[in-house]
Design an enzyme around this catalytic site. Structure first.
Site, PDB file in Angstrom:
ATOM      1  N   THR A  29       0.849  -1.187   0.000  1.00  0.00           N
ATOM      2  CA  THR A  29       0.000   0.000   0.000  1.00  0.00           C
ATOM      3  C   THR A  29       0.880   1.231   0.000  1.00  0.00           C
ATOM      4  O   THR A  29       2.081   1.169  -0.295  1.00  0.00           O
ATOM      5  CB  THR A  29      -0.982  -0.003   1.196  1.00  0.00           C
ATOM      6  N   ASN A  30       0.316   2.395   0.338  1.00  0.00           N
ATOM      7  CA  ASN A  30       1.067   3.639   0.384  1.00  0.00           C
ATOM      8  C   ASN A  30       0.611   4.456   1.589  1.00  0.00           C
ATOM      9  O   ASN A  30      -0.211   4.003   2.381  1.00  0.00           O
ATOM     10  CB  ASN A  30       0.896   4.423  -0.928  1.00  0.00           C
ATOM     11  N   ARG A  31       1.111   5.676   1.724  1.00  0.00           N
ATOM     12  CA  ARG A  31       0.886   6.460   2.935  1.00  0.00           C
ATOM     13  C   ARG A  31      -0.349   7.377   2.854  1.00  0.00           C
ATOM     14  O   ARG A  31      -0.563   8.199   3.737  1.00  0.00           O
ATOM     15  CB  ARG A  31       2.118   7.315   3.239  1.00  0.00           C
ATOM     16  N   SER A  32      -1.159   7.232   1.842  1.00  0.00           N
ATOM     17  CA  SER A  32      -2.322   8.123   1.705  1.00  0.00           C
ATOM     18  C   SER A  32      -3.309   7.926   2.856  1.00  0.00           C
ATOM     19  O   SER A  32      -3.679   6.795   3.191  1.00  0.00           O
ATOM     20  CB  SER A  32      -3.030   7.868   0.380  1.00  0.00           C
TER      21      SER A  32
ATOM     22  N   ALA B  32      -4.724   7.467  -4.032  1.00  0.00           N
ATOM     23  CA  ALA B  32      -3.361   7.047  -4.352  1.00  0.00           C
ATOM     24  C   ALA B  32      -3.441   5.575  -4.750  1.00  0.00           C
ATOM     25  O   ALA B  32      -3.519   4.694  -3.899  1.00  0.00           O
ATOM     26  CB  ALA B  32      -2.440   7.247  -3.158  1.00  0.00           C
TER      27      ALA B  32
END
Length: 395
Positions: free
Chosen positions: A208-211, A275
């Site tokens: 995943t990502n930091r959004s 994101a």
């Protein structure tokens, strides 16, 4: 609600006791509250209860002052009026302009925004006369909250219960705020994506990502306040969905792409604030991947570029994309704007720790075809959301 004058009108239904909790919540939000009770409401709850909670005298029938006309005094004082619970009888009076007691007289004299929270037996609610009266109230510009379905006082489940007070407060706050907003998105269909998609590696782990989703949710909230019908397609976040939005929960990029595709053709504005993961595991493991002494290699395949696909088949839609960059912000974002055929690209530098992912603030640059980049200096994501719609509607 801070410092707003809220007139609360309590009528004679079994849910009258819940109005006390509503008054308390209004006071916690900083409102000044005055309460009026019908004669039948006094059989369920006492004026002293509301006087204690509101720290103001309570209005009831038969107590008049020689110096003032009480129902006019309350009507003039009010910034907004809330009828909770609203019985079928009081609804009928409001719809036909009857003023035969204090509550109905004060409501008839009130020029402020009015909010009605019906609560009654299901058969009374569905009676054609009640439905006709509710329709008349809405045509008169009065906000009416649909009752909940649940266990009724009569001992069975039906539609007519007073919604939970938390829901009533949320509904009231949203609609009262909306009244003061320009309605330049009224009758517009707006689709917004938010959050960071996740791609499973095995039943436990994922990419995943930091959004945080805060930007997308701020956009949805602003669109709703400006009168739009909003579909919010959201990857997992810790955020509470904006009141009034149709929320579609997704996890992966493929799920988001499918959901966007379902609604895209009918939208007026589409904002891809999510994101989206660029890659996913070629074959997610069916069982948890065990720790090994050697290195672990993951085979990834590219996810579809949702924004690119939308730009290729754009018709009436105004299309907005986001570009999260760590270097050469404007140059890289400008290439994306052209390639993906967006009407507005919002570029932000996610290498900065004081803005962007997870923060309540951001600093962005707006890029539009054939126009100079526009820098929006560091501000709240709510303010950026408002400026995005301002720019779109000025085109």
């Amino acid at each position: 609600m801070k410092n707003q004058h809220v007139a609360v009108y309590v009528t004679g239904g079994i849910a009258a006791y819940k109005a006390a909790f509503f008054v308390r919540e209004m006071i916690k939000k900083g409102a000044q509250v005055k309460v009026a009770l019908t004669k039948s409401a006094c059989a369920f709850v006492t004026p002293l209860t509301f006087q204690t909670l509101s720290q103001n005298p309570v209005y009831i029938d038969g107590e008049n002052s020689a110096e003032i006309v009480p129902h006019i005094e309350l009507a003039v004082w009010s910034d907004l009026a809330v009828v909770i619970p609203a019985t079928a009888n009081l609804i009928a009076k409001m719809a036909t302009g009857i003023a035969d007691d204090f509550v109905s007289s004060a409501l008839l004299a009130s020029a402020c925004p009015k909010f009605v929270v019906p609560a009654m037996n299901d058969q009374m609610y569905y009676n054609p006369a009640t439905q006709r009266n509710l329709k008349q109230l809405m045509e008169d510009g009065i906000c009416v909250l649909e009752p909940a379905t649940g266990f009724l006082a009569e001992g069975y489940t039906g539609k007519g219960r007073l919604p939970e007070i938390e829901q009533v407060v949320e509904w009231l706050t949203f609609n009262y705020t909306r009244i003061s907003q320009k309605q330049d998105l009224k009758n517009k269909q707006v689709l917004i994506t938010a959050g960071g998609t996740i791609e499973p590696l095995d039943p436990v782990r994922y990419l995943t990502n930091r959004s945080s989703g805060k930007m997308g949710y701020a956009l949805a909230e602003n669109a709703l306040l400006r009168g739009a019908t909003v579909i919010l397609i959201s990857a997992p976040t810790q955020l509470k969905p904006p009141f009034g939005a149709k929320v579609i929960a997704v996890q992966t990029a493929l799920e988001m792409a499918k959901a966007v595709e379902t609604y895209y053709s009918k939208m007026d504005i589409v904002i891809m604030a999510a994101a989206v993961s660029d890659y996913r595991a070629a074959k997610p493991a069916a069982q948890k991947i065990k720790k090994r002494d050697t290195t672990l290699a993951l085979q990834l395949v590219e996810n579809p570029d949702i924004l690119l696909g939308l730009g290729a088949k754009k018709k009436q839609q105004l299309l907005v994309g986001f570009a999260a960059e760590t270097q050469q912000l404007v140059q890289n974002a400008a290439k994306k704007m052209v390639k993906k055929r967006v009407d507005l690209l919002v570029a932000n530098d996610v290498s900065r720790s004081d803005i962007g992912f997870g923060s309540n603030q951001n600093e962005v640059t707006f890029l539009r075809p054939h126009q100079k980049p526009l820098l929006v200096k560091k501000t709240t994501k709510e303010e950026i959301a408002a400026q995005i719609f301002d720019v779109l509607l000025s085109q």
